[in-house]
Design a protein around this motif. Structure first.
Motif, PDB file in Angstrom:
ATOM      1  N   VAL A  32      10.650   5.897   0.004  1.00 12.15           N
ATOM      2  CA  VAL A  32       9.564   5.309   0.786  1.00 12.15           C
ATOM      3  C   VAL A  32       9.921   3.903   1.274  1.00 12.15           C
ATOM      4  CG1 VAL A  32       7.172   4.529   0.722  1.00 12.15           C
ATOM      5  CG2 VAL A  32       7.808   6.688  -0.372  1.00 12.15           C
TER       6      VAL A  32
ATOM      7  N   PHE B  25       2.788   7.617   4.910  1.00 10.47           N
ATOM      8  CA  PHE B  25       4.130   7.024   4.941  1.00 10.47           C
ATOM      9  C   PHE B  25       4.620   6.989   6.382  1.00 10.47           C
ATOM     10  CE2 PHE B  25       4.170   9.099   0.611  1.00 10.47           C
ATOM     11  CZ  PHE B  25       3.892   7.913  -0.045  1.00 10.47           C
TER      12      PHE B  25
ATOM     13  N   GLU C 220       2.116   1.770  -3.487  1.00 10.41           N
ATOM     14  CA  GLU C 220       1.017   2.246  -4.325  1.00 10.41           C
ATOM     15  C   GLU C 220       0.704   3.708  -4.030  1.00 10.41           C
ATOM     16  OE1 GLU C 220      -2.335  -0.366  -4.035  1.00 10.41           O
ATOM     17  OE2 GLU C 220      -1.529  -1.520  -5.709  1.00 10.41           O
ATOM     18  N   ALA C 221       0.727   4.054  -2.741  1.00  8.26           N
ATOM     19  CA  ALA C 221       0.447   5.443  -2.370  1.00  8.26           C
ATOM     20  C   ALA C 221       1.437   6.369  -3.060  1.00  8.26           C
ATOM     21  CB  ALA C 221       0.524   5.610  -0.855  1.00  8.26           C
ATOM     22  N   ALA C 222       2.707   5.978  -3.062  1.00 11.70           N
ATOM     23  CA  ALA C 222       3.730   6.823  -3.668  1.00 11.70           C
ATOM     24  C   ALA C 222       3.544   6.881  -5.180  1.00 11.70           C
ATOM     25  CB  ALA C 222       5.119   6.291  -3.317  1.00 11.70           C
ATOM     26  N   LEU C 223       3.329   5.723  -5.792  1.00 12.93           N
ATOM     27  CA  LEU C 223       3.159   5.693  -7.246  1.00 12.93           C
ATOM     28  C   LEU C 223       1.949   6.518  -7.653  1.00 12.93           C
ATOM     29  CD1 LEU C 223       3.940   1.944  -8.013  1.00 12.93           C
ATOM     30  CD2 LEU C 223       5.376   3.935  -8.472  1.00 12.93           C
ATOM     31  N   ALA C 224       0.869   6.428  -6.854  1.00 10.71           N
ATOM     32  CA  ALA C 224      -0.360   7.148  -7.186  1.00 10.71           C
ATOM     33  C   ALA C 224      -0.197   8.657  -7.037  1.00 10.71           C
ATOM     34  CB  ALA C 224      -1.515   6.663  -6.321  1.00 10.71           C
ATOM     35  N   LEU C 225       0.851   9.076  -6.319  1.00  8.11           N
ATOM     36  CA  LEU C 225       1.109  10.517  -6.210  1.00  8.11           C
ATOM     37  C   LEU C 225       1.905  11.014  -7.415  1.00  8.11           C
ATOM     38  CD1 LEU C 225       2.077  10.958  -2.468  1.00  8.11           C
ATOM     39  CD2 LEU C 225       0.136  11.972  -3.631  1.00  8.11           C
ATOM     40  N   GLY C 226       2.193  10.109  -8.331  1.00  6.50           N
ATOM     41  CA  GLY C 226       2.979  10.499  -9.483  1.00  6.50           C
ATOM     42  C   GLY C 226       4.467  10.540  -9.159  1.00  6.50           C
ATOM     43  N   ILE C 227       4.875   9.684  -8.209  1.00  6.25           N
ATOM     44  CA  ILE C 227       6.293   9.581  -7.880  1.00  6.25           C
ATOM     45  C   ILE C 227       6.853   8.399  -8.664  1.00  6.25           C
ATOM     46  CG2 ILE C 227       7.924   9.123  -6.016  1.00  6.25           C
ATOM     47  CD1 ILE C 227       5.834  10.390  -4.112  1.00  6.25           C
TER      48      ILE C 227
ATOM     49  N   THR D 288       7.429   6.578   7.776  1.00  4.36           N
ATOM     50  CA  THR D 288       8.718   7.160   8.152  1.00  4.36           C
ATOM     51  C   THR D 288       8.690   8.675   8.073  1.00  4.36           C
ATOM     52  OG1 THR D 288       9.424   6.885   5.885  1.00  4.36           O
ATOM     53  CG2 THR D 288      10.041   5.155   7.434  1.00  4.36           C
TER      54      THR D 288
ATOM     55  N   THR E   2       0.826  -1.213   0.000  1.00  9.83           N
ATOM     56  CA  THR E   2       0.000   0.000   0.000  1.00  9.83           C
ATOM     57  C   THR E   2       0.860   1.263   0.000  1.00  9.83           C
ATOM     58  OG1 THR E   2      -0.136  -0.125   2.387  1.00  9.83           O
ATOM     59  CG2 THR E   2      -1.949  -1.065   1.164  1.00  9.83           C
ATOM     60  N   TYR E   3       2.031   1.197   0.643  1.00 12.36           N
ATOM     61  CA  TYR E   3       2.884   2.392   0.673  1.00 12.36           C
ATOM     62  C   TYR E   3       3.485   2.659  -0.702  1.00 12.36           C
ATOM     63  CZ  TYR E   3       2.279   1.897   5.645  1.00 12.36           C
ATOM     64  OH  TYR E   3       1.714   1.795   6.876  1.00 12.36           O
TER      65      TYR E   3
ATOM     66  N   PHE F 140      -6.727   5.386  -0.922  1.00 11.55           N
ATOM     67  CA  PHE F 140      -6.930   3.942  -0.847  1.00 11.55           C
ATOM     68  C   PHE F 140      -7.852   3.551   0.296  1.00 11.55           C
ATOM     69  CE2 PHE F 140      -3.089   4.825  -3.084  1.00 11.55           C
ATOM     70  CZ  PHE F 140      -3.070   3.898  -4.105  1.00 11.55           C
TER      71      PHE F 140
ATOM     72  N   ARG G 293      -0.229  12.203 -11.625  1.00  8.93           N
ATOM     73  CA  ARG G 293      -0.200  13.519 -10.979  1.00  8.93           C
ATOM     74  C   ARG G 293      -1.487  14.282 -11.256  1.00  8.93           C
ATOM     75  NH1 ARG G 293       4.414  14.345  -8.750  1.00  8.93           N
ATOM     76  NH2 ARG G 293       4.138  16.561  -8.377  1.00  8.93           N
TER      77      ARG G 293
ATOM     78  N   VAL H 176       3.371   8.305 -15.012  1.00  8.90           N
ATOM     79  CA  VAL H 176       3.689   9.153 -13.861  1.00  8.90           C
ATOM     80  C   VAL H 176       2.970  10.499 -13.990  1.00  8.90           C
ATOM     81  CG1 VAL H 176       5.548  10.429 -12.743  1.00  8.90           C
ATOM     82  CG2 VAL H 176       5.859   8.020 -13.312  1.00  8.90           C
TER      83      VAL H 176
ATOM     84  N   GLY I  52      11.597   2.874   5.140  1.00  7.40           N
ATOM     85  CA  GLY I  52      10.717   2.034   5.943  1.00  7.40           C
ATOM     86  C   GLY I  52      11.424   0.778   6.411  1.00  7.40           C
TER      87      GLY I  52
ATOM     88  N   MET J 211      -2.999   2.926 -12.594  1.00 10.16           N
ATOM     89  CA  MET J 211      -2.431   2.189 -11.470  1.00 10.16           C
ATOM     90  C   MET J 211      -2.672   0.690 -11.635  1.00 10.16           C
ATOM     91  SD  MET J 211      -0.723   3.801  -9.156  1.00 10.16           S
ATOM     92  CE  MET J 211      -0.835   2.857  -7.633  1.00 10.16           C
TER      93      MET J 211
END
Lengths: 282, 221, 269
Positions: free
Chosen positions: A185, C109, A169-176, C111, A166-167, C103, C97, C93, A189, C65
């Motif tokens: 990320v 995150f 995916e969260a990053a990828l979904a932000l366009g990272i 960290t 999920t982390y 989700f 954006r 990508v 972790g 995705m």
């Protein structure tokens, strides 16, 4: 009914006792090793032992300064090579290692973990020492790095795989982008786990003797460059312990104790780190 | 404060109901006024405008159904929506009575009424007063005012009695005016029914606030 | 007098995303079959249906995705403002954006601090940008209705917040990169009823200037919050198909298809 119940209770009691005894035995052996080296080594461990170089046979005193420095250099060299390579290999296995290449790399790493260290020593002797024509600190470092490599790679992989999807995916979904996701990320972790694995790998190679016989060789004098033979504590312990002189035996005990303390220190640090990782303070 | 959107829809729904109420009130006044002044044009208009009232009622009902289907109202929210639905029906029926008075005026044609209208405008005033009070009670969730509306119905009933007796006497004396007299009697009856419907609204308000369904004042008619 | 007075917000019905004959697979498994629908600008579109009907897959196809999972692929067209995001040469990508995602489980995150979580999408986009993010972070947190609750905890770890706050943090994180469309995959299914209603209110607020597509197995939620509802159902081969798509009040008061009626009235199967 009653009979069965009693039987179960007895069995339970018996097994519990056996487990307890086995645990006791394991702890006892550890305590015995630490205690025995302490009793034999502690009396000869002093400031002089750390700061002085070895004296000729018959002269009292003297220490292992060269060997301590040598070991630090060898471990440092091995870490400088083994940690980054292991980290990258582990990242590769975790992120892209689902294909055939990944399976192959993983198999190689697992086999490498099981290869006796003396074999690795001989291997480095053949490809480095023989071709360069000299024993050297560098070849010692490479040998130790090869021992570290699979440990670091596999723990890195395992730790990165523990990071829930999920982390990512969260990053990828932000366009990272993918590589940025891994660096910013996933690796942070998994960091405590990776550090733990790396430190255990360092602890493991600190006491290695066999591969150094064929590579670092040992050196009575101080550090004289990476391409020359270098002294190391495990080597010196081995030489002193197999000699016939009591003073050398004493020095070997003291050095052994120092090594045990070093390894113990690393292990306790790891425990502290992991406790912080899984404790409630985040 | 959660459910902002639902609350806004609920408020909107009640505003729309009040709009319907004022449409009906205007229609009643207009119908009686035209009857009194014998203005057939205005009477025609009243009959025609009842379509708007009917349409508004269906629109309100649709909105109530949508809210029930999409917002899962419970407790007071549910009672509010149910009350709005029923009050809308009552108002629409009142509108029909106003239309009825308009039609009576048209049936009377150019003929003058049998007598000057005195008690009928008085009934109108009282009935529309009850209507606006019942809607006020709804807006303010005012049980006391709603109860008052139910009590007020007795006055309208008394006025109707008076009109009935008076017209009966006139028709007995002069049988030629029976037709025109009956028309007026119908108009008075429509107004009496309007007042009854106002008490129904008041009862809905009491249900809305207390959750209890009850008949407050049993009408004589 | 029209039936459509000021009951519904008077808003032009402009298409934001047009899905044309979309198919998606997980390896050999056909997950959605020939779905075509138009998602309106600044409206909330809910996608409902039983488990395994492909509603999450459909959602994940809208910002590419879906293909992140191994072996997953999609075919067909998804036009975002008229441009096909599946055209060759389009960088996923960049698509992500413009089309953000929230989700099922809150996933700040672990960290990073609250602040860094919100700034993540901006910071991690490139190595070079060194602009200050304070304003953007505050604006995103305000839009997510979280600012007042966390303004004194910006340096704290995001995982230290409550579940509902974490989910709003994730919404703020998605909003910080200012996407045109927000995809929400069962955003409230892990939250308690009050936190759920707070998220729903927030959605109504956000839809003033963004487009939202929400997947939910909670029909009541779809009914409460959405303007348009799409009902998906798996066909005999197990691939999800679009059964009905219409205005939410219509779907929930008078569905056109028998199967929609059966599903929303709980008489499914």
């Amino acid at each position: 009914m009653i009979g069965q119940y009693t039987r179960r209770k007895v069995t339970n009691y018996l097994m519990l006792t056996l487990c307890g005894l086995a645990t006791l035995a394991a702890i006892a052996i550890l305590l015995l090793v630490v205690g025995y080296t302490a009793v034999n080594g502690l009396p000869y461990l002093n400031l002089e032992f750390i700061t002085q170089t070895a004296r000729p046979l018959g002269e009292p005193g003297g220490g292992m300064r060269n060997e301590i420095i040598g070991t630090l250099i060898l471990v440092g060299l091995a870490s400088a090579i083994g940690l980054p390579v292991g980290l990258l290999a582990g990242s590769f296995l975790a992120e892209y290692g689902d294909g055939r290449v990944g399976t192959a790399v993983r198999l190689v790493a697992d086999v490498l973990t099981g290869v006796p260290s003396v074999v690795i020593g001989i291997f480095v002797y053949i490809i480095m020492v023989r071709s360069m024509g000299t024993f050297s600190a560098l070849s010692g470092g490479v040998a130790l790095a090869i021992i570290m490599l699979p440990i670091v790679a596999r723990t890195t992989e395992e730790m990165m795989r523990l990071i829930p999807a999920t982390y990512r995916e969260a990053a990828l979904a932000l366009g990272i982008s993918r590589w940025r996701t891994i660096i910013s990320v996933v690796i942070p972790g998994a960091m405590t786990g990776i550090v733990t694995g790396s430190m255990l790998a360092v602890a493991r190679i600190t006491g290695e003797t066999a591969p150094l016989i064929f590579t670092a060789l040992g050196n009575r004098f101080g550090f004289s460059g990476l391409l020359n033979p270098i002294a190391a504590m495990p080597l010196q312990i081995w030489r002193y312990a197999t000699s016939a002189y009591d003073t050398w035996h004493q020095q070997a005990w003291a050095a052994s104790f120092l090594l045990v303390i070093f390894v113990l220190f690393i292990n306790i640090s790891v425990r502290w780190l992991t406790a912080r990782r899984y404790g409630y303070t985040r | 404060m959660p459910r902002i959107d639902f609350d806004r829809h609920l408020q909107q729904l009640q505003d729309e109901l009040l709009l319907l109420g004022s449409m009906v009130e205007k229609a009643i006044n207009k119908a009686v006024d035209a009857l009194k002044r014998r203005d057939l044009e205005v009477s025609k208009q009243v009959v025609k405008e009842d379509d708007l009232v009917d349409e508004k009622r269906f629109q309100l009902e649709e909105q109530c159904i949508e809210l029930i289907a999409t917002q899962q109202p419970i407790a007071r929210d549910l009672r509010t929506i149910v009350a709005v639905m029923q009050i809308a029906v009552e108002l629409e029926r009142m509108g029909d009575y106003a239309e009825g008075i308009g039609k009576i005026s048209l049936m009377m044609g150019s003929e003058p009424p049998v007598k000057p209208l005195i008690d009928i405008p008085r009934m109108t005033e009282k009935a529309t007063d009850m209507l606006s009070k019942s809607l006020d009670a709804f807006v303010n969730r005012d049980v006391a005012l709603a109860t008052q509306v139910c009590v007020d119905d007795d006055e309208v009933d008394a006025l109707y009695d008076q009109v009935y007796r008076e017209l009966l006497m006139l028709m007995i004396q002069t049988p030629e005016i029976i037709e025109r007299g009956t028309y007026l009697l119908w108009a008075a009856h429509d107004l009496e029914r309007i007042a009854d419907r106002a008490t129904n609204i008041a009862e809905r308000v009491i249900f809305l606030v207390t959750g209890k369904l009850m008949e407050i004042n049993v009408s004589k008619y | 007098m029209s039936h459509e007075t000021d009951w519904e917000r008077p808003l032009e019905q402009r298409a934001k995303i047009v899905v044309e004959r979309l198919n998606a697979w997980y390896g050999p498994v056909h997950a959605i079959h020939d779905i075509s629908l138009t998602i309106l600008d600044r409206r909330i579109t809910a996608v409902i249906g039983p488990s395994g009907c492909g509603k999450s897959t459909l959602l994940r196809c809208l910002n590419r995705m879906h293909e992140v999972q191994p072996g997953a692929r999609a075919q067909g067209e998804v036009l975002l403002n008229g441009e096909n995001i599946y055209a060759s040469g389009v960088d996923p990508v960049t698509v992500r954006r413009r089309v953000g995602m929230v989700f099922q489980r809150p996933n700040p995150f672990p960290t990073m601090s609250v602040f860094d979580n919100v700034a993540a999408g901006l910071k991690l986009h490139s190595l070079l940008s060194r602009t200050r993010f304070a304003d953007t972070v505050e604006r995103a947190l305000r839009r997510a209705a979280l600012w007042d609750e966390v303004k004194d905890k910006l340096k704290k770890n995001g995982a230290a917040l409550s579940g509902g706050q974490q989910q709003r943090l994730c919404i703020a994180r998605a909003l910080a990169v200012e996407p045109e469309v927000l995809l929400m995959d069962e955003p409230a299914s892990a939250l308690d009823p009050m936190a759920t209603l707070a998220i729903e209110d927030l959605m109504r607020e956000l839809v003033q200037d963004t487009t939202i597509v929400i997947v939910t197995h909670n029909m009541q939620q779809a009914a409460r919050v959405s303007d348009k509802t799409a009902f998906l159902l798996a066909n005999a081969q197990g691939a999800g198909e679009l059964i009905e798509y219409g205005d939410t009040p219509q779907v929930f008061t008078n569905p056109k298809d028998e199967r929609t009626e059966a599903y929303i009235t709980g008489r499914f199967g």
